[in-house]
Design a protein around this motif. Structure first.
Motif, short mmCIF file in Angstrom:
data_model
loop_
_atom_site.label_atom_id
_atom_site.label_comp_id
_atom_site.label_asym_id
_atom_site.label_seq_id
_atom_site.Cartn_x
_atom_site.Cartn_y
_atom_site.Cartn_z
N UNK A 120 16.50 -36.08 10.78
CA UNK A 120 17.45 -35.03 11.39
C UNK A 120 18.08 -35.47 12.66
N UNK A 121 18.95 -36.37 12.66
CA UNK A 121 19.64 -37.11 13.65
C UNK A 121 20.69 -37.66 13.10
N UNK A 122 21.75 -37.91 14.20
CA UNK A 122 22.97 -38.39 13.82
C UNK A 122 22.94 -40.07 13.70
N UNK A 123 23.82 -40.54 13.05
CA UNK A 123 23.58 -41.98 12.58
C UNK A 123 23.52 -42.88 13.81
N UNK A 124 24.18 -42.37 14.83
CA UNK A 124 24.26 -43.23 16.09
C UNK A 124 22.96 -43.42 16.64
N UNK A 125 22.33 -42.36 16.58
CA UNK A 125 21.20 -42.15 17.33
C UNK A 125 19.98 -43.02 16.58
N UNK A 126 19.93 -43.02 15.16
CA UNK A 126 19.15 -43.67 14.35
C UNK A 126 19.49 -45.24 14.28
N UNK A 127 20.67 -45.42 14.48
CA UNK A 127 21.08 -46.83 14.51
C UNK A 127 20.45 -47.49 15.90
N UNK A 128 20.66 -46.79 16.73
CA UNK A 128 20.29 -47.17 18.24
C UNK A 128 18.79 -47.48 18.09
N UNK A 129 17.86 -46.98 17.59
CA UNK A 129 16.51 -47.05 17.59
C UNK A 129 16.27 -48.17 16.53
N UNK B 261 8.48 -64.97 9.41
CA UNK B 261 9.86 -65.04 8.59
C UNK B 261 10.94 -65.37 9.76
N UNK B 262 11.70 -66.34 9.34
CA UNK B 262 12.88 -66.77 10.28
C UNK B 262 14.23 -66.01 9.34
N UNK B 263 14.90 -64.92 10.15
CA UNK B 263 15.67 -64.12 9.71
C UNK B 263 17.09 -64.64 10.00
N UNK B 264 18.19 -64.33 9.24
CA UNK B 264 19.60 -64.47 9.49
C UNK B 264 20.27 -63.11 9.25
N UNK B 265 21.09 -62.73 10.08
CA UNK B 265 21.77 -61.37 9.90
C UNK B 265 23.02 -61.82 8.94
N UNK B 266 22.98 -61.10 7.83
CA UNK B 266 24.00 -61.36 6.82
C UNK B 266 25.38 -60.35 6.81
N UNK B 267 24.75 -59.25 7.09
CA UNK B 267 25.71 -58.23 7.03
C UNK B 267 25.79 -57.23 8.12
N UNK B 268 26.77 -56.79 8.79
CA UNK B 268 26.47 -55.92 10.00
C UNK B 268 27.69 -55.09 10.31
N UNK B 269 27.41 -53.68 10.13
CA UNK B 269 28.49 -52.65 10.19
C UNK B 269 27.88 -51.39 10.97
N UNK B 270 27.96 -51.73 12.45
CA UNK B 270 27.42 -50.81 13.17
C UNK B 270 27.28 -49.26 12.91
N UNK B 271 26.20 -48.75 12.80
CA UNK B 271 25.64 -47.32 12.58
C UNK B 271 25.61 -46.98 11.03
#
Length: 142
Positions: free
Chosen positions: A11-20, A64-74
């Protein structure tokens, strides 16, 4: 291979969830498998960024050594990493608006020779951890 997933309506907008979700300093407040980032989270959250994470799954510690493969804000954060015993781990967080709320889905996969020996137990443990993580995330952003 072991595949896992969990989904929750928060129960929160995507931008707020993404920020956390992408606040690596507070990652351990909601992520049930996270213990720490030995060198901090990624210096910049962008495709190709790498970072190390210490985790605990099925009662065992792992780095675990991670690599960011895909990123689309929010909307999408997909990471892939190398863990112990040649295990490759993939995690994909996807967010979709649902009115004033957000549906968050986490998909994970584990591949490697060691996975076949414990796939069922790993699947159960990881699914429980993802579900718990989503509940914690919802509590923090709601």
């Amino acid at each position: 291979m072991a595949e896992v997933s969990a989904e929750a309506r928060i129960e929160a907008p995507a931008e707020k969830v993404w920020a956390r979700l992408t606040d690596f300093a507070s990652y351990g407040e909601w992520n049930a498998t996270h213990t720490d980032f030995p060198d901090g989270g990624p210096a910049a959250l962008e495709t190709g960024a790498t970072f190390a994470e210490n985790m605990r799954l099925m009662g065992f510690p792992a780095e675990v050594t991670w690599t960011v493969e895909e990123l689309e804000t929010a909307r999408v954060l997909a990471i892939r990493g190398k863990g112990p015993m040649g295990v490759i781990v993939g995690t994909r967080y996807s967010l979709a608006a649902d009115g004033p709320a957000t549906v968050v889905r986490i998909d994970g996969e584990f591949t490697g020779a060691a996975v076949s020996l414990m796939a069922g137990r790993l699947r159960d443990s990881a699914t429980a951890a993802l579900t718990e993580s989503l509940h914690r995330l919802a509590d923090l952003v709601a």
